[in-house]
Design a protein around this motif. Structure first.
Motif, PDB file in Angstrom:
ATOM      1  N   ALA A  40       0.835  -1.208   0.000  1.00 17.17           N
ATOM      2  CA  ALA A  40       0.000   0.000   0.000  1.00 17.17           C
ATOM      3  C   ALA A  40       0.864   1.250   0.000  1.00 17.17           C
ATOM      4  O   ALA A  40       0.578   2.227  -0.715  1.00 17.17           O
ATOM      5  CB  ALA A  40      -0.926  -0.004   1.212  1.00 17.17           C
ATOM      6  N   VAL A  41       1.921   1.233   0.738  1.00 18.66           N
ATOM      7  CA  VAL A  41       2.837   2.381   0.763  1.00 18.66           C
ATOM      8  C   VAL A  41       3.469   2.593  -0.611  1.00 18.66           C
ATOM      9  O   VAL A  41       3.557   3.723  -1.105  1.00 18.66           O
ATOM     10  CB  VAL A  41       3.929   2.175   1.834  1.00 18.66           C
ATOM     11  CG1 VAL A  41       5.042   3.216   1.701  1.00 18.66           C
ATOM     12  CG2 VAL A  41       3.329   2.244   3.236  1.00 18.66           C
ATOM     13  N   ALA A  87       3.900   5.768  -5.579  1.00 15.43           N
ATOM     14  CA  ALA A  87       3.951   5.885  -7.044  1.00 15.43           C
ATOM     15  C   ALA A  87       2.898   6.877  -7.545  1.00 15.43           C
ATOM     16  O   ALA A  87       3.178   7.709  -8.431  1.00 15.43           O
ATOM     17  CB  ALA A  87       3.746   4.509  -7.682  1.00 15.43           C
ATOM     18  N   GLN A  88       1.678   6.796  -7.007  1.00 11.59           N
ATOM     19  CA  GLN A  88       0.627   7.735  -7.404  1.00 11.59           C
ATOM     20  C   GLN A  88       1.020   9.177  -7.055  1.00 11.59           C
ATOM     21  O   GLN A  88       0.782  10.101  -7.843  1.00 11.59           O
ATOM     22  CB  GLN A  88      -0.682   7.362  -6.716  1.00 11.59           C
ATOM     23  CG  GLN A  88      -1.274   6.042  -7.179  1.00 11.59           C
ATOM     24  CD  GLN A  88      -2.519   5.660  -6.404  1.00 11.59           C
ATOM     25  OE1 GLN A  88      -2.857   6.285  -5.395  1.00 11.59           O
ATOM     26  NE2 GLN A  88      -3.209   4.612  -6.855  1.00 11.59           N
ATOM     27  N   LEU A  89       1.606   9.346  -5.922  1.00 15.90           N
ATOM     28  CA  LEU A  89       2.016  10.686  -5.504  1.00 15.90           C
ATOM     29  C   LEU A  89       3.108  11.230  -6.414  1.00 15.90           C
ATOM     30  O   LEU A  89       3.080  12.408  -6.791  1.00 15.90           O
ATOM     31  CB  LEU A  89       2.500  10.648  -4.052  1.00 15.90           C
ATOM     32  CG  LEU A  89       2.965  11.969  -3.456  1.00 15.90           C
ATOM     33  CD1 LEU A  89       1.845  12.995  -3.473  1.00 15.90           C
ATOM     34  CD2 LEU A  89       3.463  11.771  -2.034  1.00 15.90           C
ATOM     35  N   GLN A  90       4.032  10.386  -6.798  1.00 14.86           N
ATOM     36  CA  GLN A  90       5.105  10.830  -7.687  1.00 14.86           C
ATOM     37  C   GLN A  90       4.542  11.243  -9.047  1.00 14.86           C
ATOM     38  O   GLN A  90       4.940  12.268  -9.613  1.00 14.86           O
ATOM     39  CB  GLN A  90       6.131   9.720  -7.852  1.00 14.86           C
ATOM     40  CG  GLN A  90       7.333  10.112  -8.716  1.00 14.86           C
ATOM     41  CD  GLN A  90       8.365   9.004  -8.809  1.00 14.86           C
ATOM     42  OE1 GLN A  90       8.182   7.926  -8.237  1.00 14.86           O
ATOM     43  NE2 GLN A  90       9.453   9.260  -9.503  1.00 14.86           N
ATOM     44  N   ALA A  91       3.579  10.443  -9.579  1.00 18.84           N
ATOM     45  CA  ALA A  91       2.967  10.787 -10.868  1.00 18.84           C
ATOM     46  C   ALA A  91       2.194  12.098 -10.763  1.00 18.84           C
ATOM     47  O   ALA A  91       2.258  12.956 -11.663  1.00 18.84           O
ATOM     48  CB  ALA A  91       2.049   9.655 -11.315  1.00 18.84           C
ATOM     49  N   ASN A 150      -4.611  19.965  -4.380  1.00 16.98           N
ATOM     50  CA  ASN A 150      -5.470  19.326  -3.377  1.00 16.98           C
ATOM     51  C   ASN A 150      -5.379  17.806  -3.457  1.00 16.98           C
ATOM     52  O   ASN A 150      -5.366  17.113  -2.423  1.00 16.98           O
ATOM     53  CB  ASN A 150      -6.913  19.786  -3.550  1.00 16.98           C
ATOM     54  CG  ASN A 150      -7.097  21.267  -3.237  1.00 16.98           C
ATOM     55  OD1 ASN A 150      -6.322  21.842  -2.471  1.00 16.98           O
ATOM     56  ND2 ASN A 150      -8.112  21.874  -3.822  1.00 16.98           N
ATOM     57  N   ASP A 151      -5.333  17.288  -4.697  1.00 18.70           N
ATOM     58  CA  ASP A 151      -5.201  15.841  -4.866  1.00 18.70           C
ATOM     59  C   ASP A 151      -3.880  15.345  -4.268  1.00 18.70           C
ATOM     60  O   ASP A 151      -3.830  14.285  -3.619  1.00 18.70           O
ATOM     61  CB  ASP A 151      -5.256  15.473  -6.352  1.00 18.70           C
ATOM     62  CG  ASP A 151      -6.641  15.715  -6.945  1.00 18.70           C
ATOM     63  OD1 ASP A 151      -7.614  15.797  -6.159  1.00 18.70           O
ATOM     64  OD2 ASP A 151      -6.746  15.827  -8.187  1.00 18.70           O
ATOM     65  N   ILE A 152      -2.820  16.115  -4.482  1.00 16.28           N
ATOM     66  CA  ILE A 152      -1.514  15.724  -3.948  1.00 16.28           C
ATOM     67  C   ILE A 152      -1.533  15.753  -2.419  1.00 16.28           C
ATOM     68  O   ILE A 152      -0.979  14.863  -1.752  1.00 16.28           O
ATOM     69  CB  ILE A 152      -0.414  16.653  -4.499  1.00 16.28           C
ATOM     70  CG1 ILE A 152      -0.179  16.341  -5.978  1.00 16.28           C
ATOM     71  CG2 ILE A 152       0.876  16.517  -3.698  1.00 16.28           C
ATOM     72  CD1 ILE A 152       0.814  17.256  -6.653  1.00 16.28           C
ATOM     73  N   ALA A 153      -2.191  16.776  -1.852  1.00 15.01           N
ATOM     74  CA  ALA A 153      -2.293  16.842  -0.389  1.00 15.01           C
ATOM     75  C   ALA A 153      -3.021  15.615   0.152  1.00 15.01           C
ATOM     76  O   ALA A 153      -2.631  15.047   1.185  1.00 15.01           O
ATOM     77  CB  ALA A 153      -3.006  18.117   0.031  1.00 15.01           C
ATOM     78  N   ALA A 154      -4.088  15.200  -0.558  1.00 15.55           N
ATOM     79  CA  ALA A 154      -4.821  14.011  -0.116  1.00 15.55           C
ATOM     80  C   ALA A 154      -3.961  12.756  -0.243  1.00 15.55           C
ATOM     81  O   ALA A 154      -3.968  11.895   0.642  1.00 15.55           O
ATOM     82  CB  ALA A 154      -6.104  13.857  -0.941  1.00 15.55           C
TER      83      ALA A 154
END
Length: 355
Positions: free
Chosen positions: A95-96, A101-105, A195-199
């Motif tokens: 999960a981490v 990976a999603q955060l990096q993209a 905002n998406d990145i903060a989430a």
């Protein structure tokens, strides 16, 4: 000169009487006692115990040490089964990794948007400025040709063409302004991405905390020695299921040993904290171990049967702990009987105990 039988009996009686007097003097007047300023006592070496228990319930997979083993701080003593927690650890780590990976993209997309949006706005503003200038020119041309057509200088058809050109220029300006307005919506998209990145960051922190928690639980399944010492007792066997907090090992720290002695009630008034002592053991004859009084019981108790006192008639005594200043090479171990001499008056030479 020969002695008759009566004289021999009388002489023997005198010798016996003298010997009995000497014995009585030594026994009851303290003939074997140490000089004033010294107190002798005996007991057994003990130590500060540490119970090693598991924080979690589980089945013992492996025991690494046995009773009597010398262990060091941090040494692995036992391991509990970790199959279930290891699986949870793998899920948490996965999960981490996914969220990372999603955060990096998302951050890459945000960087691109932050570079493209200002460029798009500048380009749209330039188009609007050009369209506004073209409209203004078309308006001037249409007005001039209308005036010329009214005076008959130019054909009405030319004036009509300039008015059509003005209409087209106005339409181009409105289109350019709409495009500029759309380009400014890119800022809203940037904020939405932020905002998406903060989430995602919050989710990643939560996932990392969960992974850390599981890793801590996995680590708790490995029991380590909190301090160096000797394993006195191994209370469980491999394969047993233990509850959380159930003791598994009993360890004594060899650097914190003490000799527990009993001082007779009539001598306890001479004893106080901080007094020096010398300890003697049969295991190391001729060698003494320095110790210091760190504990004196506040209440008397009956002297244990295995403890000697100079006067066996003494029934009540006080427990006193003589903590060793050092334990060279960890020679001293719990359970060893030993004698001690306590010095309560400064300057009195040390002497070995006399029992």
């Amino acid at each position: 000169m020969r002695l008759d039988k009566t004289q021999l009996i009388a002489a023997a009686a005198v010798v016996a009487l003298v010997a009995g007097g000497v014995w009585a003097w030594h026994t009851f007047s303290g003939g074997n006692a140490l000089p004033e300023g010294l107190i002798q006592a005996n007991g057994r070496i003990e130590g500060d115990h540490t119970t090693v228990a598991s924080k979690l319930a589980g089945r013992i997979a492996k025991l690494e040490v046995r009773e009597g083993a010398t262990v060091t701080a941090g040494q692995v003593l036992a391991r509990l089964e970790d199959t279930q927690l290891t699986a949870r650890q793998q899920q948490a780590d996965a999960a981490v990794a996914t969220l990372a990976a999603q955060l990096q993209a998302a951050r890459s997309q945000l960087d691109i948007a932050r570079r493209e949006v200002p460029l798009a706005e500048a380009s749209a503003d330039a188009v609007v400025a050009k369209a506004r200038a073209a409209e203004a020119q078309a308006a001037r041309d249409a007005k001039r040709f209308d005036e010329l057509a009214a005076r008959g200088t130019v054909e009405p058809r030319r004036a009509e063409q300039t008015r059509l050109a003005l209409t087209a220029a106005s339409a181009d300006l409105r289109q350019a302004e709409q495009a500029a307005s759309s380009s400014r919506l890119g800022r809203d998209k940037v904020r939405a991405r932020e905002n998406d990145i903060a989430a995602l960051e919050a989710g990643l922190r939560q996932a990392q905390a969960a992974s850390k928690e599981v890793a801590s639980l996995v680590d708790d399944l490995t029991l380590r020695a909190p301090a160096g010492g000797v394993v006195l007792s191994r209370l469980r066997d491999t394969g047993e299921v233990v509850a959380a907090g159930a003791p598994i090992f009993d360890i004594v720290d060899l650097d914190k040993l003490y000799l527990k002695v009993y001082v007779p009630e009539k001598q306890i008034g001479l004893v106080r904290l901080g007094l020096p002592a010398q300890v003697y053991t049969d295991a190391y004859p001729g060698q003494t171990f320095a110790a210091t009084i760190r504990y004196v019981a506040s209440q008397a108790e009956f002297t244990p049967k295995e403890v000697q006192t100079p006067d066996e008639r003494v029934k009540l005594s006080y427990a006193v702990r003589l903590y060793f200043d050092t334990n060279p090479d960890h020679r001293l171990t719990p359970g060893v009987p030993a004698d001690a001499v306590i010095r309560w008056k400064d300057g009195v030479p040390w002497q070995a105990p006399r029992w």
